[in-house]
Design a protein around this motif. Sequence first.
Motif, PDB file in Angstrom:
ATOM      1  N   PRO A 147       0.798  -1.237   0.000  1.00 10.22           N
ATOM      2  CA  PRO A 147       0.000   0.000   0.000  1.00 10.22           C
ATOM      3  C   PRO A 147       0.826   1.281   0.000  1.00 10.22           C
ATOM      4  O   PRO A 147       0.455   2.243  -0.698  1.00 10.22           O
ATOM      5  N   ASP A 148       1.931   1.321   0.740  1.00  8.48           N
ATOM      6  CA  ASP A 148       2.706   2.571   0.768  1.00  8.48           C
ATOM      7  C   ASP A 148       3.357   2.853  -0.585  1.00  8.48           C
ATOM      8  O   ASP A 148       3.495   4.018  -0.981  1.00  8.48           O
ATOM      9  N   TYR A 149       3.725   1.806  -1.314  1.00 13.71           N
ATOM     10  CA  TYR A 149       4.262   2.004  -2.663  1.00 13.71           C
ATOM     11  C   TYR A 149       3.166   2.502  -3.616  1.00 13.71           C
ATOM     12  O   TYR A 149       3.414   3.364  -4.464  1.00 13.71           O
ATOM     13  N   VAL A 150       1.967   1.947  -3.484  1.00 17.82           N
ATOM     14  CA  VAL A 150       0.845   2.403  -4.313  1.00 17.82           C
ATOM     15  C   VAL A 150       0.617   3.897  -4.068  1.00 17.82           C
ATOM     16  O   VAL A 150       0.465   4.687  -5.008  1.00 17.82           O
ATOM     17  N   GLU A 151       0.637   4.281  -2.784  1.00 15.39           N
ATOM     18  CA  GLU A 151       0.439   5.698  -2.443  1.00 15.39           C
ATOM     19  C   GLU A 151       1.544   6.567  -3.048  1.00 15.39           C
ATOM     20  O   GLU A 151       1.264   7.621  -3.633  1.00 15.39           O
ATOM     21  N   GLN A 152       2.781   6.114  -2.929  1.00 15.76           N
ATOM     22  CA  GLN A 152       3.917   6.873  -3.462  1.00 15.76           C
ATOM     23  C   GLN A 152       3.767   7.091  -4.973  1.00 15.76           C
ATOM     24  O   GLN A 152       3.960   8.200  -5.481  1.00 15.76           O
TER      25      GLN A 152
END
Lengths: 257, 257
Positions: A147-152
């Motif tokens: 999820p944090d990569y998707v957000e980035q």
Amino acid sequence: MAKPLILVSNDDGITAPGIRMLVEVAMRIGEVVVVAPDSPQSGMGHAITIGNTLRLDKSIAFADLGVEAYECSGTPADCVKLAKYYVLKDRTPDLVVSGINHGSNSSISVLYSGTMSAAIEAAIEGLPAIGFSLCDYGHDADFSHIPDYVEQIIRQALEHKIPSNTTLNVNFPKKSNEPIKGIKVCRQAHAKWQEEFDERLDPNNRRYFWMTGSFVNFDKGEDTDEWALVNNYISVVPCQYDLTAHHAIVRLNEWNF
Amino acid sequence: MAKPLILVSNDDGITAPGIRMLVEVAMRIGEVVVVAPDSPQSGMGHAITIGNTLRLDKSIAFADLGVEAYECSGTPADCVKLAKYYVLKDRTPDLVVSGINHGSNSSISVLYSGTMSAAIEAAIEGLPAIGFSLCDYGHDADFSHIPDYVEQIIRQALEHKIPSNTTLNVNFPKKSNEPIKGIKVCRQAHAKWQEEFDERLDPNNRRYFWMTGSFVNFDKGEDTDEWALVNNYISVVPCQYDLTAHHAIVRLNEWNF
């Protein structure tokens, strides 16, 4: 400043765990509207519904999150068309995201992918778009590492703008004990599916087939999406919908036409 | 010298007049095998059948011509896969032809086209392939002005070889009083479909939609398929299945990944 409007679709259907994860991440960033298929549409490629009717109904799939959502009987490309021309009308999304697909859409699979057809359809409509896929085909695929990569990636796309007439094909390695090494911009690997047909007889003794296949990568390049994924990087491939093989035009102009 | 082996498929279904015309032309040149959908598959894009079974049966559609033919429950891409891996097996076709489609597949329609997905699937399999389409959507479309051109293009493709990893998207102007001016090698025009959704109520008062649309060409170039067709030329666009927008890679490498 107004929150960006993010349209979410997918091809695994509106109740798939992957789209829920994507909606949750998109909500960190902007206002979210979902228009997604009411049933799985994997492998639909860039199919659209012509010669047949479409249903579109309000969906309660994301009512717990307070997200406006619609389920559609059509393909992912239909969903994006309905979203643009009917659901959103005068509201122009700042970004269209599709997925997160349960299964890889790297290299040649981009052509068969319903997830990517939603993103490509958005690009055709002049909308910035990203398709996200996880290299794990299970319905119970583990999305917890991404999820944090998707957000980035979404935040970078909003900040830097996706180049015109292109869309991003983002694939994540399956969760493993190895941490993800980073994000790599790649080209589509030259690869294909080597098919096999499993021939069977139905209860009436009539022949039918299951298509099965194995993935074959011909491409030794270290700048491909396949190389990135095998080496535990996230792959980002910019894709275009101009299929013209411009380099071949000179060759064809030598023919006797 | 052995006659070339020509595999024929389409997306309008095995009984469409367009595929019959294509089979008749292909028979002037080589040995013909047909593997085509058992029902219309227009707009199926590059869909394939996964998560569901396939039927494949011998067809009598071309028995009068003495042509070996099979009808398949799947998409055009499925037909090509079944033809290569099951029907033909060790026989490698010298050419795969798809069509002749009842309706244009020029510019952006190449993405939605089942006709072109058969040709593109063949190219992925390393087979030379051509998709043929006539700019006339009628089931009773008049193909009488084009067979000699189809023959010429097939013969040129066999003689000169289609460039590797590409396939040809050939579109013919609708029959008119003006004679065809010739054949032009083109690029895909930058265009799209502007959709409208015709909203109706079914007998149970539940809402449904018909997708309708009008074609919008943004491209003023005189080297496009749209320009050629409007000016009564046959358009030939070489297409590739590498969707990478190579020019965008540099831009994306500036992002903060």
